[in-house]
Design an enzyme around this catalytic site. Sequence first.
Site, PDB file in Angstrom:
ATOM      1  N   LYS A 167      31.177  24.350 -64.150  1.00 43.17           N
ATOM      2  CA  LYS A 167      31.631  22.997 -64.493  1.00 43.17           C
ATOM      3  C   LYS A 167      30.531  21.997 -64.174  1.00 43.17           C
ATOM      4  CE  LYS A 167      33.859  22.517 -59.992  1.00 43.17           C
ATOM      5  NZ  LYS A 167      35.149  22.587 -59.278  1.00 43.17           N
ATOM      6  N   TYR A 186      11.945  -2.031 -49.005  1.00 44.62           N
ATOM      7  CA  TYR A 186      12.959  -3.095 -49.076  1.00 44.62           C
ATOM      8  C   TYR A 186      13.653  -3.301 -47.733  1.00 44.62           C
ATOM      9  CZ  TYR A 186      12.742  -3.191 -54.194  1.00 44.62           C
ATOM     10  OH  TYR A 186      12.338  -3.323 -55.492  1.00 44.62           O
TER      11      TYR A 186
HETATM   12  C1  LIG Z   1      34.960  23.816 -58.545  1.00 40.07           C
HETATM   13  C2  LIG Z   1      36.000  24.834 -58.328  1.00 40.07           C
HETATM   14  C3  LIG Z   1      35.683  26.019 -57.671  1.00 40.07           C
HETATM   15  C4  LIG Z   1      34.323  26.297 -57.068  1.00 40.07           C
HETATM   16  O1  LIG Z   1      34.204  25.590 -55.872  1.00 40.07           O
HETATM   17  P1  LIG Z   1      32.957  25.848 -54.885  1.00 40.07           P
HETATM   18  O2  LIG Z   1      33.372  25.212 -53.623  1.00 40.07           O
HETATM   19  O3  LIG Z   1      31.788  25.156 -55.519  1.00 40.07           O
HETATM   20  O4  LIG Z   1      32.796  27.298 -54.820  1.00 40.07           O
HETATM   21  C5  LIG Z   1      36.677  26.974 -57.547  1.00 40.07           C
HETATM   22  N1  LIG Z   1      37.915  26.760 -58.035  1.00 40.07           N
HETATM   23  C6  LIG Z   1      38.250  25.631 -58.668  1.00 40.07           C
HETATM   24  C7  LIG Z   1      39.627  25.448 -59.172  1.00 40.07           C
HETATM   25  C8  LIG Z   1      37.309  24.623 -58.829  1.00 40.07           C
HETATM   26  O5  LIG Z   1      37.646  23.500 -59.458  1.00 40.07           O
END
Ligand SMILES: *Cc1c(COP(=O)(O)O)cnc(C)c1O
Length: 368
Positions: free
Chosen positions: A35, A256
Site C-alpha cells: 500500500k 533559520y
Molecule cells: C498496513 C497494514 C499491514 C502492514 O503493517 P506493518 O506494520 O507495516 O507490517 C498489515 N495489515 C493491515 C490491515 C494493514 O493495513
Amino acid sequence: MPRPIQATIHTAALQQNLERARAGAPDALAWAVVKANAYGHGIERVFEGLRGADGFALLDLSEAERVRALGWRGPILLLEGVFEPRDLELCSRLGLWHAVHCDEQIDWLAAHKTQAPHRVFLKMNTGMNRLGFTPARYRSAWARLNALTQVDEISYMTHFSDADGPRGIAHQMQAFHTATQDLPGEKSVCNSAATLRHAVDARVRGDWIRAGIVLYGGAPDYPEHDAAHWNLQPSMTLSARVIAVQHVPAGGTVGYGSAFTADAPLTIGVIACGYADGYPRHAGTGTPVLVNGVRTRVVGRVSMDMITVDLTPVLNAGVEAGFGAEATLWGRAASGAVLSIDEVAHAAGTVSWELMCALAPRVPVAVA
Ligand SMILES: *Cc1c(COP(=O)(O)O)cnc(C)c1O
C-alpha cells in the site's frame, strides 16, 4: 546536472527481508503489503524484490491495477475492501480478493452481478476500533456472506493495535479465536511486529502473514529492538551531496531562527536535501547523518532544500568531507555503513513508515 540527491531501492534487501519475515512465520503464506505505493518505494520498483511473496496486499484499486499490469497473476488483497459498489466490477475483472469490514460492503456484494464468485476476508474488530465487525456481530456477518452466491471462500482477519508493545496481542487473539475457531477457512492476523514477536505460536501465525514495514527494513518495535537485532536490511537509501562548506566561528549561528549556535569554531557541510525532499523537518540538531560513511549530526533547523551538518567528526576520522562529499540521510552509504531509518525517524518524533511514505516526487529514484 540535476540536483545531487537520490533515492536508491535495494532489490536484494527486499528479497532478504521477505525471507526474514517468512522465517518468523514458518509454513504461513506471506502477503507483501505494498500500500501507499509500496511504502513510498514505488510498486514497480519493489516488484522484482517482492515477487517471491504469495500475494500483494494494498488499498487502492489503481495500485491493484498496477500490480496486475506487472504481470502478477497471483492473489491481490484489498485490505480495506471496496469503497463503492462499482469497485466490485474491477474486483471481478482483475480477480481481486477483498476485505469485508462493514454491512454496506455486504449489501453491495449481494447486489453485484459476477461470473466468478469473490474470495473475501471478513474483518473482525477485536479492539482497535477502526475497521471490522465486533465479535458479537461477526457470526451474523459471516452467515450473510456465506449465503451469497457472489461469495466463494471466506477468510478471517483482524489487526493488532499493540503487537509492537507491552500490551501485546493476547486480548485481541482471544476474541478472534473464540469467534472463528469453528469456522472453515484461512486466517490472517499478523502484521510485521506480530510476525517477528508473536508468530512462533502457530495460532497467531495463521495461514497468511501481512508483512509491511519488515519488508522495507524498518524495525516494527524500535527502539526496543533495532533493524540489526531483527536482521533486516534497508530497502531504501536516501543520499545527497555536500554542496557548500562553511567555517562557522565560535558564537556563529546556523540556519533559520539561529536555532544552533557554535560554541567553538565549526566546519559545516550544507547538504542538498530538505523537507521538500521528504526529510523530516522535525529532525533537529543531533539527528544522525553519515558523511562519506562517517556518522555525524544535523545542526540547526532543516529547511526546504537543505540541511546543515557538523563535519568535525568526519574530518577527525581522517575522512575527506568537502564539497561533493556523499551524505547518507538513511540507508546504506557507498562504504557499506548503514544509518537506520528508525534512528532518523525517532530523532524526528516519528516512525520509519512515515519517512518512507513521505519520500518526495522530486527525488530521483534508482533501483539497484
Ligand atoms: C498496513 C497494514 C499491514 C502492514 O503493517 P506493518 O506494520 O507495516 O507490517 C498489515 N495489515 C493491515 C490491515 C494493514 O493495513
